[in-house]
Scaffold this motif. Structure first.
Motif: not given
Ligand code: SAM
Length: 236
Positions: A161, A192, A211
């Motif tokens: 998450d 996300g 995380s």
């Molecule tokens: N909401 C953000 C956005 O729109 O840029 C990021 C979504 S991220 C690109 C896609 C997925 O990668 C997330 O939903 C999560 O499952 C995972 N993810 C990315 N960075 C993360 C982090 N620092 N910690 C945990 N999960 C991560």
């Protein structure tokens, strides 16, 4: 080389044109040269090239070199991405030990339809490349809600998450009991997770929220990061 044929001593395997071209013209193999083949069921076999004219070739199985062994049961559940990014994510998930690939549709998922055949051929290519003998189970896409509903209460979820407080993921994973079989790793879409989806996942009894560090990773990067951490904790 993956072949979709039964493997046993003396079995003759007809190759398709692409495979024959790869062996004869890319690898420049000749009659009698050895090739290791697998079909996802009968283990790994040594086979010899039998050339049938300039462009065609068969293989003749000689001996089994590796037993089939158990397939990986780690489930990688992910919001499907588009085309090349999905190809990359599928290959990395297989290389990193995923045995089941489960596309889950969330509110912000980019790709609504998933080309399962394309996913399967990417999974086979990754298995060939990293010497896995089982072909990952490519599941039909389903909504996150339906996927969670169908999940056995005993199954443990590693929920990646991007909103989770930054903490050492190994500490979070330490909360997983010893029953690590069939672990589910969930990674969200480029947009996300919504808070409603977070609550849905968190409602699953055995769920650790992880995380992957202070930066927001692209979804395909998150796949590699998450599975690398899980594999390092699982140690297999
Ligand atoms: N909401 C953000 C956005 O729109 O840029 C990021 C979504 S991220 C690109 C896609 C997925 O990668 C997330 O939903 C999560 O499952 C995972 N993810 C990315 N960075 C993360 C982090 N620092 N910690 C945990 N999960 C991560």
């Amino acid at each position: 080389l993956f072949v979709d044929a039964p493997l046993q001593a003396g079995a003759r395997i007809a190759l398709d044109r692409g495979q024959a071209n790869y062996l004869l013209n890319v690898l420049r193999l000749r009659a009698g040269d050895p090739v290791l083949v697998f079909n996802g069921r009968d283990g790994e076999w040594r086979a010899e090239v039998s050339v049938e004219g300039r462009k065609a070739a068969d293989l003749v199985c000689t001996e089994r070199t590796r037993e089939q062994g158990a397939a990986a049961d780690l489930v990688y559940a992910f919001a499907p991405l588009k085309h090349a990014r999905l190809d990359y994510m599928v290959q990395k998930a297989v290389e990193m030990g995923a045995g089941v690939l489960q596309p889950v549709l969330t509110r912000r998922t980019q790709a609504s339809r998933v080309n399962l055949e394309r996913m399967r051929s990417n999974a086979i290519e990754a298995a060939e490349q990293c010497g896995i003998l089982s072909i990952p189970d490519i599941r039909e896409e389903e909504s996150l809600e339906r996927f969670l509903k169908g999940l056995d209460k005993e199954r443990q979820i590693v929920f990646c998450d991007e909103d989770a407080p930054v903490a050492n993921p190994v500490d979070a994973l330490a909360k997983l009991g010893n029953n690590r079989s069939g672990l589910v790793v969930i990674v969200g879409p480029e947009g996300g997770f919504t808070d409603q989806e977070r609550a849905l996942v968190a409602a699953h009894e055995r769920c650790v929220r992880v995380s992957l560090g202070p930066r927001i990773l692209r979804a395909d990067t998150a796949a590699v990061a998450a599975l690398a951490i899980v594999q390092s904790v699982l140690g297999d």
